[in-house]
Design a protein around this motif. Structure first.
Motif, PDB file in Angstrom:
ATOM      1  N   ILE A  13      -4.420  55.128  13.646  1.00  0.00           N
ATOM      2  CA  ILE A  13      -3.723  54.504  12.518  1.00  0.00           C
ATOM      3  C   ILE A  13      -4.600  53.426  11.889  1.00  0.00           C
ATOM      4  N   SER A  14      -5.233  52.618  12.711  1.00  0.00           N
ATOM      5  CA  SER A  14      -6.079  51.537  12.209  1.00  0.00           C
ATOM      6  C   SER A  14      -7.286  52.082  11.451  1.00  0.00           C
ATOM      7  N   ALA A  15      -7.916  53.116  11.982  1.00  0.00           N
ATOM      8  CA  ALA A  15      -9.085  53.704  11.329  1.00  0.00           C
ATOM      9  C   ALA A  15      -8.712  54.343   9.995  1.00  0.00           C
ATOM     10  N   VAL A  16      -7.574  55.032   9.947  1.00  0.00           N
ATOM     11  CA  VAL A  16      -7.131  55.638   8.690  1.00  0.00           C
ATOM     12  C   VAL A  16      -6.817  54.559   7.657  1.00  0.00           C
ATOM     13  N   MET A  17      -6.154  53.504   8.081  1.00  0.00           N
ATOM     14  CA  MET A  17      -5.840  52.405   7.155  1.00  0.00           C
ATOM     15  C   MET A  17      -7.119  51.779   6.594  1.00  0.00           C
ATOM     16  N   LEU A  18      -8.120  51.566   7.458  1.00  0.00           N
ATOM     17  CA  LEU A  18      -9.373  50.986   6.984  1.00  0.00           C
ATOM     18  C   LEU A  18     -10.078  51.944   6.028  1.00  0.00           C
ATOM     19  N   LEU A  19     -10.071  53.220   6.338  1.00  0.00           N
ATOM     20  CA  LEU A  19     -10.690  54.205   5.456  1.00  0.00           C
ATOM     21  C   LEU A  19     -10.026  54.197   4.078  1.00  0.00           C
ATOM     22  N   VAL A  20      -8.724  54.180   4.054  1.00  0.00           N
ATOM     23  CA  VAL A  20      -7.992  54.129   2.773  1.00  0.00           C
ATOM     24  C   VAL A  20      -8.332  52.844   2.024  1.00  0.00           C
ATOM     25  N   ALA A  21      -8.339  51.724   2.723  1.00  0.00           N
ATOM     26  CA  ALA A  21      -8.622  50.435   2.089  1.00  0.00           C
ATOM     27  C   ALA A  21     -10.032  50.413   1.506  1.00  0.00           C
ATOM     28  N   VAL A  22     -10.988  50.951   2.236  1.00  0.00           N
ATOM     29  CA  VAL A  22     -12.375  50.964   1.767  1.00  0.00           C
ATOM     30  C   VAL A  22     -12.518  51.869   0.555  1.00  0.00           C
ATOM     31  N   LEU A  23     -11.859  53.011   0.572  1.00  0.00           N
ATOM     32  CA  LEU A  23     -11.944  53.922  -0.564  1.00  0.00           C
ATOM     33  C   LEU A  23     -11.269  53.350  -1.809  1.00  0.00           C
ATOM     34  N   VAL A  24     -10.188  52.609  -1.614  1.00  0.00           N
ATOM     35  CA  VAL A  24      -9.447  52.045  -2.747  1.00  0.00           C
ATOM     36  C   VAL A  24     -10.126  50.796  -3.298  1.00  0.00           C
ATOM     37  N   LEU A  35     -17.053  42.461   9.579  1.00  0.00           N
ATOM     38  CA  LEU A  35     -16.385  43.428  10.446  1.00  0.00           C
ATOM     39  C   LEU A  35     -17.190  43.651  11.721  1.00  0.00           C
ATOM     40  N   VAL A  36     -18.494  43.824  11.586  1.00  0.00           N
ATOM     41  CA  VAL A  36     -19.354  44.027  12.758  1.00  0.00           C
ATOM     42  C   VAL A  36     -19.351  42.773  13.629  1.00  0.00           C
ATOM     43  N   GLY A  37     -19.456  41.608  13.002  1.00  0.00           N
ATOM     44  CA  GLY A  37     -19.416  40.360  13.766  1.00  0.00           C
ATOM     45  C   GLY A  37     -18.109  40.196  14.530  1.00  0.00           C
ATOM     46  N   SER A  38     -17.012  40.585  13.905  1.00  0.00           N
ATOM     47  CA  SER A  38     -15.705  40.508  14.574  1.00  0.00           C
ATOM     48  C   SER A  38     -15.638  41.452  15.760  1.00  0.00           C
ATOM     49  N   PHE A  39     -16.173  42.668  15.593  1.00  0.00           N
ATOM     50  CA  PHE A  39     -16.213  43.618  16.708  1.00  0.00           C
ATOM     51  C   PHE A  39     -16.962  43.029  17.894  1.00  0.00           C
ATOM     52  N   VAL A  40     -18.132  42.471  17.621  1.00  0.00           N
ATOM     53  CA  VAL A  40     -18.960  41.918  18.697  1.00  0.00           C
ATOM     54  C   VAL A  40     -18.255  40.738  19.358  1.00  0.00           C
ATOM     55  N   LEU A  41     -17.767  39.804  18.557  1.00  0.00           N
ATOM     56  CA  LEU A  41     -17.118  38.607  19.101  1.00  0.00           C
ATOM     57  C   LEU A  41     -15.886  38.965  19.925  1.00  0.00           C
ATOM     58  N   LEU A  42     -15.024  39.829  19.393  1.00  0.00           N
ATOM     59  CA  LEU A  42     -13.828  40.202  20.142  1.00  0.00           C
ATOM     60  C   LEU A  42     -14.155  41.011  21.389  1.00  0.00           C
ATOM     61  N   VAL A  86      -9.238  44.610  14.719  1.00  0.00           N
ATOM     62  CA  VAL A  86     -10.388  44.369  13.844  1.00  0.00           C
ATOM     63  C   VAL A  86     -10.420  45.390  12.712  1.00  0.00           C
ATOM     64  N   LEU A  87      -9.922  46.573  12.950  1.00  0.00           N
ATOM     65  CA  LEU A  87      -9.862  47.590  11.898  1.00  0.00           C
ATOM     66  C   LEU A  87      -8.655  47.389  10.990  1.00  0.00           C
ATOM     67  N   LEU A  88      -7.519  47.101  11.588  1.00  0.00           N
ATOM     68  CA  LEU A  88      -6.262  47.075  10.846  1.00  0.00           C
ATOM     69  C   LEU A  88      -6.094  45.831   9.972  1.00  0.00           C
ATOM     70  N   LEU A  89      -6.408  44.670  10.492  1.00  0.00           N
ATOM     71  CA  LEU A  89      -6.179  43.443   9.725  1.00  0.00           C
ATOM     72  C   LEU A  89      -7.019  43.346   8.451  1.00  0.00           C
ATOM     73  N   PRO A  90      -8.320  43.641   8.497  1.00  0.00           N
ATOM     74  CA  PRO A  90      -9.065  43.637   7.233  1.00  0.00           C
ATOM     75  C   PRO A  90      -8.577  44.717   6.265  1.00  0.00           C
ATOM     76  N   ALA A  91      -8.136  45.855   6.801  1.00  0.00           N
ATOM     77  CA  ALA A  91      -7.606  46.913   5.933  1.00  0.00           C
ATOM     78  C   ALA A  91      -6.366  46.430   5.200  1.00  0.00           C
ATOM     79  N   LEU A  92      -5.476  45.786   5.905  1.00  0.00           N
ATOM     80  CA  LEU A  92      -4.276  45.250   5.266  1.00  0.00           C
ATOM     81  C   LEU A  92      -4.628  44.172   4.257  1.00  0.00           C
ATOM     82  N   TRP A  93      -5.588  43.336   4.583  1.00  0.00           N
ATOM     83  CA  TRP A  93      -6.020  42.271   3.682  1.00  0.00           C
ATOM     84  C   TRP A  93      -6.545  42.874   2.374  1.00  0.00           C
ATOM     85  N   LEU A  94      -7.359  43.913   2.504  1.00  0.00           N
ATOM     86  CA  LEU A  94      -7.878  44.567   1.306  1.00  0.00           C
ATOM     87  C   LEU A  94      -6.770  45.225   0.494  1.00  0.00           C
TER      88      LEU A  94
END
Length: 139
Positions: A13-24, A35-42, A86-94
């Motif tokens: 669900i998170s990956a699909v949401m991010l994909l949609v957000a990036v495309l839109v 996003l990469v920095g958040s992945f590493v830090l978390l 990390v995937l879902l929150l930036p997607a929702l923000w976008l």
């Protein structure tokens, strides 16, 4: 049901949401670096604190529900939840207009502190060199 079964649902669900957000919204380079920095830090924080909680006996896992792959004491499945965030929150923000709102706030700040529209006047309203070439009239 294993932990991975549940994780695939959330990660999917998170990956699909991010994909949609990036495309839109088509985010720029800073978005991807964040996003990469958040992945590493978390990932690092999850490794540290999950290991501490498992070592303290706060969390336990049944052997037949985990894959057996571990980072220290923490099963690999435990890392899926922060990564889904990390995937879902930036997607929702976008998708909810965060970039537009931030850009609008930045423009309002510039207009409010005098860096917005330049009228060709320097400090104390004096004419600045080159104002005539820009078509700024004296008042």
């Amino acid at each position: 049901m294993t932990y991975w079964s549940v994780n695939f649902i959330f990660l999917g669900i998170s990956a699909v949401m991010l994909l949609v957000a990036v495309l839109v919204r088509r985010p720029r380079g800073l978005f991807w670096g964040s996003l990469v920095g958040s992945f590493v830090l978390l990932g690092v924080l999850t490794a540290i604190f999950d290991n501490l909680m498992i070592a303290a006996g706060i969390m336990t896992y049944t052997e037949h529900n985990i894959s057996g792959v571990q980072i220290g004491l923490a099963p690999l499945e435990d890392f899926a939840y922060p990564f889904a965030g990390v995937l879902l929150l930036p997607a929702l923000w976008l998708l909810l207009g965060g970039a537009r709102q931030e850009r609008g706030a930045r423009e309002e700040r510039r207009a409010g502190d005098g860096r917005g529209a330049h009228d060709g006047r320097g400090a104390r309203g004096a004419r600045t060199p080159g104002a005539e070439e820009r078509g700024v009239r004296a008042e």
